[in-house]
Design a protein around this motif. Structure first.
Motif, mmCIF file in Angstrom:
data_model
loop_
_atom_site.group_PDB
_atom_site.id
_atom_site.type_symbol
_atom_site.label_atom_id
_atom_site.label_comp_id
_atom_site.label_asym_id
_atom_site.label_seq_id
_atom_site.Cartn_x
_atom_site.Cartn_y
_atom_site.Cartn_z
ATOM 1 N N HIS A 1 53.213 -19.005 -3.402
ATOM 2 C CA HIS A 1 52.152 -19.908 -2.944
ATOM 3 C C HIS A 1 51.242 -19.179 -1.949
ATOM 4 N N PRO A 2 50.496 -18.164 -2.423
ATOM 5 C CA PRO A 2 49.640 -17.410 -1.491
ATOM 6 C C PRO A 2 48.518 -18.291 -0.930
ATOM 7 N N ASP A 3 48.196 -18.043 0.341
ATOM 8 C CA ASP A 3 47.103 -18.759 1.021
ATOM 9 C C ASP A 3 47.276 -20.278 0.941
ATOM 10 N N PRO B 1 41.296 -15.555 7.016
ATOM 11 C CA PRO B 1 40.218 -14.872 7.735
ATOM 12 C C PRO B 1 40.135 -13.403 7.300
ATOM 13 N N GLN B 2 38.964 -12.799 7.460
ATOM 14 C CA GLN B 2 38.772 -11.393 7.080
ATOM 15 C C GLN B 2 39.665 -10.466 7.904
ATOM 16 N N THR B 3 39.837 -10.795 9.162
ATOM 17 C CA THR B 3 40.730 -10.021 10.028
ATOM 18 C C THR B 3 41.587 -10.989 10.824
ATOM 19 N N GLY B 4 42.748 -10.544 11.194
ATOM 20 C CA GLY B 4 43.629 -11.377 12.007
ATOM 21 C C GLY B 4 44.260 -12.496 11.204
ATOM 22 N N SER C 1 51.113 -19.524 10.014
ATOM 23 C CA SER C 1 50.034 -18.564 10.252
ATOM 24 C C SER C 1 49.649 -17.911 8.933
ATOM 25 N N VAL C 2 48.358 -17.961 8.623
ATOM 26 C CA VAL C 2 47.850 -17.387 7.383
ATOM 27 C C VAL C 2 47.051 -16.140 7.741
#
Length: 173
Positions: A51-53, A120-123, A170-171
């Motif tokens: 179940h990604p994202d 998010p693109q980072t973090g 946390s994603v």
């Protein structure tokens, strides 16, 4: 006379203020549901290989034995803001709307919803669920509760991995 007039005006303003903040309802206000071991919300899926994202939120609510009442749940996804350190609803994409989970004649009902998020693109960002529970008789809400997700709920249906239960998720990219 001016003092009595001022007192009358002040009383009238208090009455107007009270009417402005009074809840508008077709009937009596709904009672708040008491804490109960059968009333809970948890994160049971958190960005896994299968179940990604995705974040899954599951809830449980107790019935009260009253056949003519229906039970409803509403799942809302929330994120922790880095700016103000407060939880905020994501909006329509993170809102299940009201889900009829069945008659209150049953001892308890459970259901859940998965939400897919764009990482998010980072973090990373931290997510949780907020679940609103309602017991209704016709269109009247007779009891209501709202709670944020918590962990350690044991085995929940649809959990990934099996038995997973957490307060937050946390994603990351």
């Amino acid at each position: 006379m001016p003092r009595r007039f001022a007192t009358l005006i002040a009383a009238f303003m208090v009455l107007l203020t009270a009417l402005a903040v009074a809840p508008v309802s077709g009937g009596a206000a709904a009672k708040k549901a008491k804490p109960n071991r059968l009333l809970w919300a948890t994160v049971n899926v958190c960005d896994t290989a299968d179940h990604p994202d995705t974040i899954g939120i599951r809830g449980s609510m107790p019935g009260n034995g009253i056949r003519k009442q229906e039970m409803y749940m509403r799942f809302q996804l929330q994120y922790l803001s880095a700016e103000d350190k407060k939880w905020h609803n994501i909006g329509d994409a993170g809102d299940s709307g009201w889900i009829d989970v069945g008659s209150a004649k049953y001892q308890r009902r459970q259901t859940g919803r998965n939400f897919t998020v764009v990482p998010p693109q980072t973090g990373s960002f931290k997510l949780r669920g907020a679940v609103t529970f309602e017991w209704r008789e016709g269109t009247e809400v007779v009891k209501r509760a709202r709670m944020s997700t918590s962990g350690k709920r044991g085995s929940t249906a649809g959990a990934d991995p099996s038995g997973f239960s957490a307060a937050t998720c946390s994603v990351t990219k």
